[in-house]
Each structure stands twice: as C-alpha cells, then as structure tokens.
Design an enzyme around this catalytic site. Structure first.
Site, PDB file in Angstrom:
ATOM      1  N   ASP A 105       1.082  -1.353   0.030  1.00 47.93           N
ATOM      2  CA  ASP A 105       0.058   0.061  -0.181  1.00 47.93           C
ATOM      3  C   ASP A 105       1.060   0.904   0.103  1.00 47.93           C
ATOM      4  O   ASP A 105       2.017   1.311   0.403  1.00 47.93           O
ATOM      5  CB  ASP A 105      -1.227   0.128   1.394  1.00 47.93           C
ATOM      6  CG  ASP A 105      -1.783   1.077   0.667  1.00 47.93           C
ATOM      7  OD1 ASP A 105      -2.212   1.610   0.344  1.00 47.93           O
ATOM      8  OD2 ASP A 105      -2.246   1.430   2.192  1.00 47.93           O
ATOM      9  N   GLU A 119       2.704   5.187  -4.085  1.00 48.63           N
ATOM     10  CA  GLU A 119       2.718   5.749  -5.204  1.00 48.63           C
ATOM     11  C   GLU A 119       3.713   6.673  -5.480  1.00 48.63           C
ATOM     12  O   GLU A 119       3.962   7.048  -6.525  1.00 48.63           O
ATOM     13  CB  GLU A 119       1.185   6.802  -5.066  1.00 48.63           C
ATOM     14  CG  GLU A 119       0.031   5.892  -4.973  1.00 48.63           C
ATOM     15  CD  GLU A 119      -0.066   5.450  -3.988  1.00 48.63           C
ATOM     16  OE1 GLU A 119       0.477   5.413  -2.759  1.00 48.63           O
ATOM     17  OE2 GLU A 119      -1.118   4.177  -3.986  1.00 48.63           O
ATOM     18  N   ASP A 124      -8.641   3.675  -2.814  1.00 53.17           N
ATOM     19  CA  ASP A 124      -9.142   4.402  -1.140  1.00 53.17           C
ATOM     20  C   ASP A 124     -11.135   4.976  -1.427  1.00 53.17           C
ATOM     21  O   ASP A 124     -11.103   5.280  -1.593  1.00 53.17           O
ATOM     22  CB  ASP A 124      -9.146   5.222  -0.412  1.00 53.17           C
ATOM     23  CG  ASP A 124      -7.858   4.640   0.431  1.00 53.17           C
ATOM     24  OD1 ASP A 124      -8.010   3.517   0.491  1.00 53.17           O
ATOM     25  OD2 ASP A 124      -7.243   5.205   0.977  1.00 53.17           O
TER      26      ASP A 124
HETATM   27  C1  GLC Z   1      -4.772   3.635   3.143  1.00 52.28           C
HETATM   28  C2  GLC Z   1      -5.115   2.333   1.464  1.00 52.28           C
HETATM   29  C3  GLC Z   1      -6.068   1.150   3.330  1.00 52.28           C
HETATM   30  C4  GLC Z   1      -5.663   0.692   4.146  1.00 52.28           C
HETATM   31  C5  GLC Z   1      -5.063   2.260   5.197  1.00 52.28           C
HETATM   32  C6  GLC Z   1      -4.330   1.899   6.518  1.00 52.28           C
HETATM   33  O1  GLC Z   1      -6.012   3.845   3.360  1.00 52.28           O
HETATM   34  O2  GLC Z   1      -5.655   1.970   1.258  1.00 52.28           O
HETATM   35  O3  GLC Z   1      -6.708   0.058   2.063  1.00 52.28           O
HETATM   36  O4  GLC Z   1      -6.485   0.461   5.341  1.00 52.28           O
HETATM   37  O5  GLC Z   1      -4.014   2.607   3.881  1.00 52.28           O
HETATM   38  O6  GLC Z   1      -3.207   1.233   5.484  1.00 52.28           O
END
Ligand code: GLC
Length: 801
Positions: A407, A410, A485
C-alpha cells in the site's frame, strides 16, 4: 507546472524532411535534416514501435513495462521508397511515412483501409524548466471513433471527448471523474469502422491523453519528458489488441493459488489476535465461505514494516498456523515508508547499505507516513529489490504468511501538498539514473515487484500472492490490485464496476474494489448489491476503514447475511470456471472481464454501454446500481442467452427489463455454454471433490467451452501436470452431441461429471456414451435432466423422440 496548453502553441517544433533512411534487421531509421530520427521497429506483423529523438541520438533503451517474454517476429516485411512516402508492409499493416515531415499513416494490409493517421504527428516543445523536451503526438480522430482503456480512470468506459492525466496518486475518497488516481496505464484501444487498434505510450513521465476533447477531430498524447515512444497495435479485433498489449507488457508470471480467487475479508484493522479469531470463527459458524483474512498496519510494532506488535499478536506463528488449520490464509500489509529509528534493524540495514532515496542535493528523502518520519527504499535499484525480497523470509517462510499487500506505494507522503516525493529525488532506475519525474509512475510497480520476488522465493513450492495499490503498465506480471480508497456510496458501486472492466481491457485483469466501500458506512442494501458485483471480479475482497462501523457479511441484518452467503457460495461454485478464465488470461492475455464492446465490437450499440460485462467468455452480468430496485433495464448482446435463475431464453441485441429483487441480480449464460462447477466449500480445497458439475446450456448449432484444472497451487502444472478439457457442443433439433478433448497429465480426484442439461428442446429417448448405447435406466437420467458420466468420456450423444 507545465501542462500542454494547446496544439497550435507557437513554440512547437516539428520534424523537417527525411534526408536518410537505413535498416537494421527489423528496425528502420528515418532521419530528417533537423536531426529528428524516427526509429520504427516491426515487433510483430500487427505491432509496430515508433520512437523519436530530436538530437540524432537515442537514450539507452530501457523499459520497466515491456517484458522480455514478449513475442517477436513477423511473416512479412517489405520496404519501398515511393515519391512522397516510405511504405513499410507487413502481413497485417501498411505504414506510410511522409518524406516531407515524418507523418505516419497506417492501413489494413488486407483491405487497404485507413486505420490511423497522424494529424500534426510527432512534435515537441522545449522546456526551460527542466532542460528537455515535452514530447507530443497528435492523430486524426474520426466521427464515430471511440476510445477505451487507460487503467483505473473512474469515468465512463468510452473516453471520447475527455482529457486525462497519468500521475500515480494517493486519492482517498476519489469520485467519478477524479483524475489522476492510483495507476498509470498509458494504453488505449480505439474502435472505428468496426476495426480496433491500440496505442501504448511507454513513457513514465507525467503524461496526458486527449481524446477529441480540445479539438473535435484530434486525439493526442504527450509527456513532460522522455521520448516519444509508442507501440501501435492493430486488431482488427479489440480482444486481439488487448491480448497483444498484454503480451508486450506481460501476463502474470504464474497462475495465482486457487485460494486467492476465493473470498477475502479485510478491515483497517483486525486486532488483537482474539478479534481476528472472532471474525474467522464467525465465518465458519455462519457457513460463509472465506479463504483469506488480512492484517492492516496495526499488526506492526509502531507501524514498522516486518515487525509485530507483541501485545496484540504475542505469537504470530502459532496464530497463522491456527488460522491456516481452519482454512484461512493470512495476508499482511507492507508499506514502503521505513521509520527513521536507529534501533530498528530494517532501517539500520538500509541506511548502512545506502538503499534509501535521496534528494538531488544530497540528503535523504524524508517524508511522513503512518510511522511518522520515514525514509524510502529506492526500489528502482535491483540490489535494493533483492534486499527487500529477502526481508520476507521470516514473515513467509517462518511465520507462514501467505500473501502480502503493498500500500501507499504511489509513493504517498502525508501532509505535503503534492502528496508524494518532490521531483528532484534521485533514482537508480536499473542503472539509468534519473529524477522522480521519471521514476514516480513506476515506483510502486518496482516495490510490488520486489515484494513478489520475496513471496515467490519464500512461498516456494507454493505460488506467491501479492496485491498492490499503485501500478504502471506491466505490474500485472507480479501482482493483483485493488482500486484504492473508495466510498460506501451508490456512485462508487458504479465506479467499481467501471474500474474492474477498464483494468481488464488495460491488461490487468486481477483487480477488484473494496467491497462495500472503504470510507463511510454502507447500508445493508448497498453492501448486498456490491457483493453481488464483487463476486464477479477476479479479486474479491471486503475492506473498510473501520472507523465507521463493521462491514462483515453479518454486520447488517439476517437477510443481508443470507443473500451475501448465497452469492459468495455462487463464486465458490464457479471457481473452476473462474480458474479456467484466469488460465486463458495467463496463457493468451485474454481479459477476464469483457466489456460489451470488447465482446461484440461489430454492434455499435455496445460502444457506449458501461454497466454490463461478460465474466469469462460465457456469463453475462449486470449489477444493480440503484437503491430500491426490483430489476433494471440492460443491454443483452446479440445471440441467445439463458436467464441464470429461470432458464428463460432471451434474444439479445437489444435493451430489456430484467427482474432482480434484492436477492438476485441479472445473470445470463450464453447458449451452448458448458460451465464447470464445484460444490460449495467453506474454503478452497476444504473437501475432496468427487464430482464436478457441468451445466450444459443447449444450443442449436456449435459452441466450444473449456475447463482447466490442476493441483490449485504449486508449479507442477508448468511441467504438464494440468488437465485441459475442451468441450465441443453440437445441438440439432432432436440431438445433442458433446465431444470432449483432453490434454495434460494431471489426474483429479473426481471421477465423474454430473451433467445438467438446460433448455433441451426434446425428451431424451436414447443415449450413447463413446458410441456405446446406454440403457436409459442405467444412466439415472434424473427428473431435472441430469446424468452422471465418467469424466474422461470422449463423446456424449443424446437423441430425442
Ligand atoms: C490506505 C489504504 C487502505 C488501508 C489504509 C491503512 O488508506 O488504501 O486500504 O486500510 O491505508 O493501512
């Protein structure tokens, strides 16, 4: 910021006339008298690469997107110099290059029709800000021409009339038409006069695509640096364009383990251990199938990657084992930001080895993410990837984690206006040092790649499973992905449907959304409708941010739980069909979801459809996207289709109303299809399967169906231990013949097929299996028109009265 303002911009520079031409095997060079060179490579008969330099000299040719396994070679290559053009002919394409200004026109080699032509063609603008070129291409756009693709853009499928930007961006709670968001896939397919071609602009800088938005008859694309470097991919079938693009940028390196196609449950966050157990036990208690449980950032010690919070998870290895005994695979999150902490071994090691990204003027790139101030590994350095992959040893090999979720890659940086690294950050780029302007769009991809290498190594002899948020073209070789998200709204259900289809037509089929919505809280009805759609996405996971309430299948009311169970069970029944579809994707690059224009491009009615899609090759699905709906109008493509719930046959090629109360959704099966099904299981391989159902949908005429199977994990299938069955169905007014052809050395446990006939127009009076008459009484022709047949039959022949 430099944005392409216009195409008539006075500072645009253009190639002048061609002064020399040379050829090196499959590559042609056309040089102009102002030092522009067009390098044209014939990759395949239907795939041409166009690359331009404005200095007479090319940079090192390096791409993260193009796979070394891409097919190359052509049947024909002829070059002819004519008065005004150079004419390059392959067996599929004719390419004419104007001697006056390098402009390119492409024609179908078979019927001579024009497929695509340059408007201004290649041109550029010099940027004083960074000391290089903004490279541009413009092409004529015709009335009736449509455009599709570009990865995760949350806009209507047909891109005509719009402009898009590619810059991988953390986009919490994005909305319809937000641009750019998480992924950069600079590839589109165009459809014109029933013929399709594609363009893949392999340039990782911030890029833009304009589909007849700025000017009605012009489509253009440009980037804020790098080369004008694009691949032209001719169909004329759109599915071939997508398959050829996928061949170039790579198919997944292996099949996923079958469990990865099961249902996954996630939340930010399930902790401590007792909570995780409570959730998994509830799945079993309520008999809702589930294969994977996710641990979000709170499992770590202070959000330090590769550590555990021992208060919440005192003995991860034991827990993971206990979960696994109950059929749950544990998937954990790993982010790129490494907490600045001299006591933390991962940080210390990366620092010692000089693996962190640095600013152009020397210091480390420092940014805030969950753990606070962090440094970030330079995943574009192969040595760093190798080191990173090694960090998974304990997690995977020792503790037994089965999947990793990447995650924030980017890369996302908190509390800064541009949400990411500054442009000047330096990257190795596999020995082609560059700034973040060039590396930004592939940073997440290289992180996912390094993670994949670790998982592959330490999961062996099992198959790896990785999921990533950021991606560039080619990331599909290593991982699955989700759409980031999203929000628990009906609009986001529409977006999820669009994104999964668009990702599939952009070569990245293994994708899904946060079912139910990540931000905010869905009502039971929205959650139900989302599950109904989600079970038809290759990646199927419920996830939510957790601070708005619960999002497990039982968090609403009992009706919701029952309907959700029914649809998850349907997914588990369809697993052999889904697995076959995945295999076709891995083997041939065929997208797992087919939007209607991809399925039937000849029918222009499909060119502006958004909601309906084909799951695999035979199942038509259309989600319900509105509250309080008892059905909807939808477009059923040409041909005859069986209503999945009622077996009613409908004639497609038109829009129609389809009933779908909350416990149902519009699902149709193509006539002639043979769909393999497993019994419901609580998780993949829970049971020894002793019988596979074949749902046979009668058709007057012929239809082929496939069924791929193997050990569901491991690599034996690569050595030939798979079974690949082709069923050839031939229906006549009073006969039905199914011939089976089998390949591969895998022997499944099951010995039998339970063949279920749908829509037989006659009453069966005699049956032959492999040319032997079978007394009707012996084959248990059941009341519901089903019969048991040995799985290795070669021909099944039913004759009616
Ligand atoms: C980001 C991710 C999400 C995750 C969060 C905490 O927002 O996109 O899926 O739960 O981080 O790690």
């Amino acid at each position: 910021m430099i944005v392409n303002t216009e195409l008539e911009y006075k500072g645009n520079l253009f190639p002048s006339k061609i002064v020399s031409y040379s050829k090196d095997v499959d590559t042609l060079y056309f040089k102009t008298d102002n030092d522009v060179v067009l390098e044209l490579t014939v990759v395949r008969d239907s795939v041409l690469r166009f690359r331009f330099t404005t200095t007479g000299n090319f940079e090192n040719d390096f791409s993260y997107a193009i796979t070394k396994y891409a097919s190359r070679g052509y049947n024909k290559l002829e070059i002819e110099e004519q008065e005004e053009v150079y004419k390059v002919t392959t067996s599929k394409l004719i390419c004419e290059i104007s001697k006056l200004d390098l402009r390119v026109s492409l024609f179908d080699a078979i019927d001579g029709s024009l497929i695509n032509e340059d408007e201004l063609g290649f041109h550029w603008e010099e940027s004083y800000e960074f000391g290089g070129n903004i490279v541009k291409m413009s092409k004529a756009s015709h009335d009736g021409e449509s455009y599709f693709g570009l990865g995760d853009k949350p806009a209507k499928l047909n891109l005509k009339g719009k402009r898009f930007e590619n810059w991988v961006t953390d986009s919490y709670a994005y909305g319809k038409n937000t641009d750019p968001i998480y992924k950069t896939i600079p590839f589109y397919t165009a459809l014109h006069n029933k013929k399709a071609y594609g363009i893949f602009f392999d340039n990782t800088f911030r890029s833009f695509f304009d589909f007849a938005n700025e000017r009605r008859n012009v489509t253009s694309f440009w980037a804020q640096g790098g080369e004008m470097n694009y691949y032209f991919i001719y169909g004329p079938q759109m599915s071939d364009v997508v398959a050829n693009y996928t061949d170039l940028t790579g198919k997944p390196h292996q099949l996923p383990p079958l469990w990865a196609l099961g249902f996954h449950q996630c939340k930010w966050s399930y902790y401590p251990e007792s909570k995780v157990k409570e959730i998994t036990q509830k799945f079993r208690e309520l008999r809702i199938p589930c294969d994977a449980i996710y641990l979000d950032i709170d499992y770590m010690d202070g959000f330090r990657c590769f550590t555990w919070n021992k208060d919440y998870f005192p003995d991860p290895k034991r827990m993971v084992k206990e979960l696994s005994d109950d059929g749950f695979k544990t998937v954990v999150i790993i982010d790129p930001g490494i907490k600045i902490d001299m006591e933390y071994s991962v940080f210390k090691e990366a620092l010692d080895k000089d693996y962190f990204c640095k600013r152009a003027d020397g210091p480390y790139m420092k940014g805030k993410v969950w753990p606070g101030e962090c440094y970030f590994p330079d995943f574009t350095n192969p040595e760093v990837r190798e080191w990173w992959s090694g960090l998974f040893k304990e997690l995977v090999e020792d503790i037994g984690v089965k999947g990793v979720w990447n995650d924030m890659n980017e890369p996302a940086v908190m509390e800064v206006p541009n949400k990411t690294f500054p442009n000047d950050v330096r990257h190795d780029y596999d020995g082609n040092p560059c700034s973040h302007r060039k590396a930004h769009n592939i940073y997440g991809m290289q992180m996912a790649r390094a993670t994949y290498q670790g998982l592959k190594k330490y999961s062996y002899p099992k198959r790896p499973f990785v999921i990533t948020r950021a991606a560039y073209s080619g990331t599909q070789r290593y991982t699955s992905t989700w759409t980031g998200d999203n929000v628990a709204t009906w609009e986001h259900l529409w977006i999820a449907n669009i994104q999964a289809q668009r990702m599939a037509m952009s070569g990245f089929s293994f994708a899904g959304s946060d079912i139910g919505g990540f931000a905010e809280q869905p009502q039971g009805e929205l959650f139900t409708r989302w599950i109904q759609l989600g079970v038809f996405h290759p990646f199927c996971r419920v996830h939510s941010s957790g601070d708005h309430g619960d999002q497990e299948p039982w968090a609403f009311d009992e009706d919701v739980t029952d309907i959700v169970r029914k649809f998850i069970e349907l997914r588990y029944q369809l697993l052999p069909y889904l697995y076959t579809t995945f295999w076709q994707y891995v083997e041939e690059g065929i997208p797992m979801l087919k939007s209607l224009m991809l399925f039937d491009q000849e029918d222009v009615h499909t060119h502006y459809r958004n909601d309906e899609f084909i799951f695999g090759e035979k199942i038509l699905v259309c989600p319900i996207l509105e509250q309080n709906a008892r059905g909807r109008r939808m477009f059923v493509p040409r041909g005859k289709w069986f209503n999945f719930w009622t077996n009613e046959i409908v004639n497609g090629g038109k829009e129609m109303w389809v009933d779908a109360d909350i416990d149902s959704m519009p699902i149709f099966v193509k006539e002639g299809a043979i769909i393999p099904k497993y019994p419901v299981q609580q998780y993949v391989d829970e049971k020894e399967i002793d019988q596979v159902v074949l749902d046979v949908y009668y058709k007057e005429g012929k239809e082929d169906s496939l069924f791929y199977d193997d050990a569901h994990d491991g690599y034996d299938y690569i050595k030939g231990r798979y079974s690949f069955r082709t069923f050839k169905l031939t229906g006549k007014p009073n006969q039905l013949i199914i011939q089976q052809h089998k390949e591969g050395k895998f022997t499944a446990n099951y010995q039998q097929f339970l063949v279920k006939f749908h829509g037989l127009p006659f009453k069966v009076s005699s049956i032959q299996i492999d040319n032997v008459d079978i007394p009707l009484a012996n084959v248990k022709m059941n009341g519901d028109n089903s019969m048991i047949v040995d799985k290795d039959f070669t021909q099944l022949h039913l004759v009616g009265e």
